[in-house]
Write a protein that holds these residues in place. Structure first.
Motif, PDB file in Angstrom:
ATOM      1  N   PHE A   1       0.649  -0.898  -0.081  1.00 31.26           N
ATOM      2  CA  PHE A   1      -0.373   0.516  -0.114  1.00 31.26           C
ATOM      3  C   PHE A   1       0.897   1.135   0.033  1.00 31.26           C
ATOM      4  O   PHE A   1       1.617   1.399   1.007  1.00 31.26           O
ATOM      5  CB  PHE A   1      -1.230  -0.033   1.042  1.00 31.26           C
ATOM      6  N   PHE A   2       0.752   1.803  -0.740  1.00 31.56           N
ATOM      7  CA  PHE A   2       1.288   3.377  -1.135  1.00 31.56           C
ATOM      8  C   PHE A   2       0.426   4.396  -0.626  1.00 31.56           C
ATOM      9  O   PHE A   2      -0.159   4.911  -1.687  1.00 31.56           O
ATOM     10  CB  PHE A   2       1.904   3.871  -2.716  1.00 31.56           C
ATOM     11  N   ASP A   3       0.599   5.538   1.058  1.00 31.33           N
ATOM     12  CA  ASP A   3       0.337   6.864   0.625  1.00 31.33           C
ATOM     13  C   ASP A   3       1.256   7.942   0.295  1.00 31.33           C
ATOM     14  O   ASP A   3       2.553   7.649   0.201  1.00 31.33           O
ATOM     15  CB  ASP A   3       0.383   6.752   2.233  1.00 31.33           C
ATOM     16  N   LEU A   4       1.475   8.028  -1.105  1.00 31.53           N
ATOM     17  CA  LEU A   4       1.497   9.152  -1.725  1.00 31.53           C
ATOM     18  C   LEU A   4       1.967  10.791  -1.453  1.00 31.53           C
ATOM     19  O   LEU A   4       2.543  11.745  -2.299  1.00 31.53           O
ATOM     20  CB  LEU A   4       1.636   9.347  -3.506  1.00 31.53           C
ATOM     21  N   ASP A   5       1.048  10.838  -0.188  1.00 29.86           N
ATOM     22  CA  ASP A   5       0.869  12.338   0.108  1.00 29.86           C
ATOM     23  C   ASP A   5       0.922  12.414   1.847  1.00 29.86           C
ATOM     24  O   ASP A   5      -0.244  12.666   2.254  1.00 29.86           O
ATOM     25  CB  ASP A   5      -0.372  12.782  -0.719  1.00 29.86           C
ATOM     26  N   GLY A   6       1.281  11.546   2.471  1.00 28.59           N
ATOM     27  CA  GLY A   6       1.310  11.908   3.885  1.00 28.59           C
ATOM     28  C   GLY A   6       1.864  12.819   4.328  1.00 28.59           C
ATOM     29  O   GLY A   6       2.253  13.909   3.677  1.00 28.59           O
ATOM     30  N   PRO A   7       1.069  13.213   5.952  1.00 29.25           N
ATOM     31  CA  PRO A   7       1.104  12.287   7.052  1.00 29.25           C
ATOM     32  C   PRO A   7      -0.373  12.499   6.861  1.00 29.25           C
ATOM     33  O   PRO A   7      -1.259  12.935   6.553  1.00 29.25           O
ATOM     34  CB  PRO A   7       1.652  12.052   8.099  1.00 29.25           C
ATOM     35  N   ARG A   8      -1.191  11.031   6.964  1.00 30.53           N
ATOM     36  CA  ARG A   8      -3.023  10.746   7.120  1.00 30.53           C
ATOM     37  C   ARG A   8      -3.009   9.812   7.560  1.00 30.53           C
ATOM     38  O   ARG A   8      -2.048   8.607   7.538  1.00 30.53           O
ATOM     39  CB  ARG A   8      -3.305  10.974   5.716  1.00 30.53           C
ATOM     40  N   LYS A   9      -4.336   9.475   7.767  1.00 27.91           N
ATOM     41  CA  LYS A   9      -4.944   8.184   8.140  1.00 27.91           C
ATOM     42  C   LYS A   9      -5.912   8.115   6.956  1.00 27.91           C
ATOM     43  O   LYS A   9      -6.441   8.347   6.196  1.00 27.91           O
ATOM     44  CB  LYS A   9      -5.984   8.199   9.430  1.00 27.91           C
ATOM     45  N   ARG A  10      -5.627   6.452   6.454  1.00 24.80           N
ATOM     46  CA  ARG A  10      -5.865   6.334   5.004  1.00 24.80           C
ATOM     47  C   ARG A  10      -6.402   4.556   5.566  1.00 24.80           C
ATOM     48  O   ARG A  10      -6.297   4.142   6.571  1.00 24.80           O
ATOM     49  CB  ARG A  10      -5.112   5.403   4.147  1.00 24.80           C
ATOM     50  N   THR A  11      -7.327   4.484   4.665  1.00 20.45           N
ATOM     51  CA  THR A  11      -8.966   2.863   4.799  1.00 20.45           C
ATOM     52  C   THR A  11      -8.343   2.400   3.721  1.00 20.45           C
ATOM     53  O   THR A  11      -8.010   2.813   2.343  1.00 20.45           O
ATOM     54  CB  THR A  11      -9.663   3.908   5.157  1.00 20.45           C
ATOM     55  N   VAL A  12      -8.387   1.213   3.230  1.00 23.03           N
ATOM     56  CA  VAL A  12      -7.913   0.045   2.451  1.00 23.03           C
ATOM     57  C   VAL A  12      -9.349  -0.722   2.466  1.00 23.03           C
ATOM     58  O   VAL A  12      -9.609  -1.047   3.461  1.00 23.03           O
ATOM     59  CB  VAL A  12      -6.804  -0.655   2.421  1.00 23.03           C
ATOM     60  N   PHE A  13      -9.588  -1.163   1.475  1.00 27.93           N
ATOM     61  CA  PHE A  13     -10.983  -1.990   1.631  1.00 27.93           C
ATOM     62  C   PHE A  13     -10.505  -3.053   0.509  1.00 27.93           C
ATOM     63  O   PHE A  13     -10.044  -3.537  -0.251  1.00 27.93           O
ATOM     64  CB  PHE A  13     -12.469  -0.922   0.591  1.00 27.93           C
ATOM     65  N   LEU A  14     -11.046  -4.142   1.799  1.00 29.56           N
ATOM     66  CA  LEU A  14     -11.315  -6.062   1.485  1.00 29.56           C
ATOM     67  C   LEU A  14     -12.533  -6.535   0.863  1.00 29.56           C
ATOM     68  O   LEU A  14     -12.977  -5.772   2.143  1.00 29.56           O
ATOM     69  CB  LEU A  14     -10.522  -6.579   2.566  1.00 29.56           C
ATOM     70  N   GLN A  15     -12.444  -7.219   0.125  1.00 28.03           N
ATOM     71  CA  GLN A  15     -13.559  -8.127  -0.356  1.00 28.03           C
ATOM     72  C   GLN A  15     -13.539  -9.075  -0.282  1.00 28.03           C
ATOM     73  O   GLN A  15     -12.842  -9.669  -1.047  1.00 28.03           O
ATOM     74  CB  GLN A  15     -14.184  -7.578  -1.343  1.00 28.03           C
ATOM     75  N   ILE A  16     -13.752 -10.089  -0.037  1.00 30.84           N
ATOM     76  CA  ILE A  16     -13.200 -11.321  -0.108  1.00 30.84           C
ATOM     77  C   ILE A  16     -14.805 -12.392  -0.118  1.00 30.84           C
ATOM     78  O   ILE A  16     -15.433 -12.181   0.263  1.00 30.84           O
ATOM     79  CB  ILE A  16     -12.740 -12.215   1.100  1.00 30.84           C
ATOM     80  N   ILE A  17     -14.555 -13.153  -1.616  1.00 26.41           N
ATOM     81  CA  ILE A  17     -15.234 -14.124  -2.137  1.00 26.41           C
ATOM     82  C   ILE A  17     -15.063 -15.027  -2.015  1.00 26.41           C
ATOM     83  O   ILE A  17     -14.538 -15.571  -2.899  1.00 26.41           O
ATOM     84  CB  ILE A  17     -16.497 -13.012  -3.729  1.00 26.41           C
ATOM     85  N   GLY A  18     -16.283 -15.835  -1.423  1.00 26.44           N
ATOM     86  CA  GLY A  18     -15.648 -17.929  -2.576  1.00 26.44           C
ATOM     87  C   GLY A  18     -16.194 -18.527  -1.227  1.00 26.44           C
ATOM     88  O   GLY A  18     -17.135 -18.648  -1.008  1.00 26.44           O
ATOM     89  N   GLU A  19     -15.610 -19.484  -0.835  1.00 26.70           N
ATOM     90  CA  GLU A  19     -16.275 -21.043  -0.337  1.00 26.70           C
ATOM     91  C   GLU A  19     -15.754 -21.847  -0.156  1.00 26.70           C
ATOM     92  O   GLU A  19     -14.408 -21.351   0.187  1.00 26.70           O
ATOM     93  CB  GLU A  19     -17.222 -22.155  -1.491  1.00 26.70           C
TER      94      GLU A  19
END
Length: 145
Positions: free
Chosen positions: A127-145
């Protein structure tokens, strides 16, 4: 087939920050019980990005140098003409960060096989933050069985 999501937070430092978020993705995966499927990793900001590559300290420093050469902070950018735009009071002059972000990616999809991320031996989700410092979020989505 279940679809499970989570938002992870990353506190970044000044300038360009690069974080190996693979352990956070692994931890989330282990709690889902999903054995086979895929995980979408999505960067939720216009001055952040994702890549799959080697998490090696000297390589990451090379990447920072490379990105700074592509879009030097000191160059003239129209986006930085803040007096010509309607912007919040704390708007930074960060056109260079937007341009760096566009050279990378906003998302990655990683297969899940037998409950594990199917990454190669030296691969990590970065994960790259190119304009910090900040609090950032990353969305994860898992699909499967």
């Amino acid at each position: 087939m279940p679809i499970i999501h989570k938002i992870i937070e990353v506190e970044t430092s000044e300038g360009i920050s690069i974080f190996n978020i693979t352990p956070l993705i692994d931890e989330f995966l282990q709690h889902t019980g999903i054995k086979n499927g895929q995980v979408l990793v999505f960067s939720r900001h216009t001055t952040t990005a994702l890549a799959i590559n080697e998490n090696e300290e000297r390589l990451l420093e090379d990447v920072k140098v490379y990105l700074r050469k592509l879009a030097p902070e000191t160059d003239k950018y129209l986006h930085n003409d803040l007096h010509l735009r309607v912007v919040p009071e704390d708007e930074p002059m960060n056109a260079h960060s937007h341009l760096m972000s566009m050279t990378l990616s906003t998302s990655e999809v990683v297969p899940i096989v037998e409950g594990k991320l199917a990454l190669g031996t030296w691969q990590s989700v970065l994960f790259f933050d190119l304009d910090g410092p900040r609090k950032r979020t990353v969305f994860l989505q898992i699909i499967g069985e």
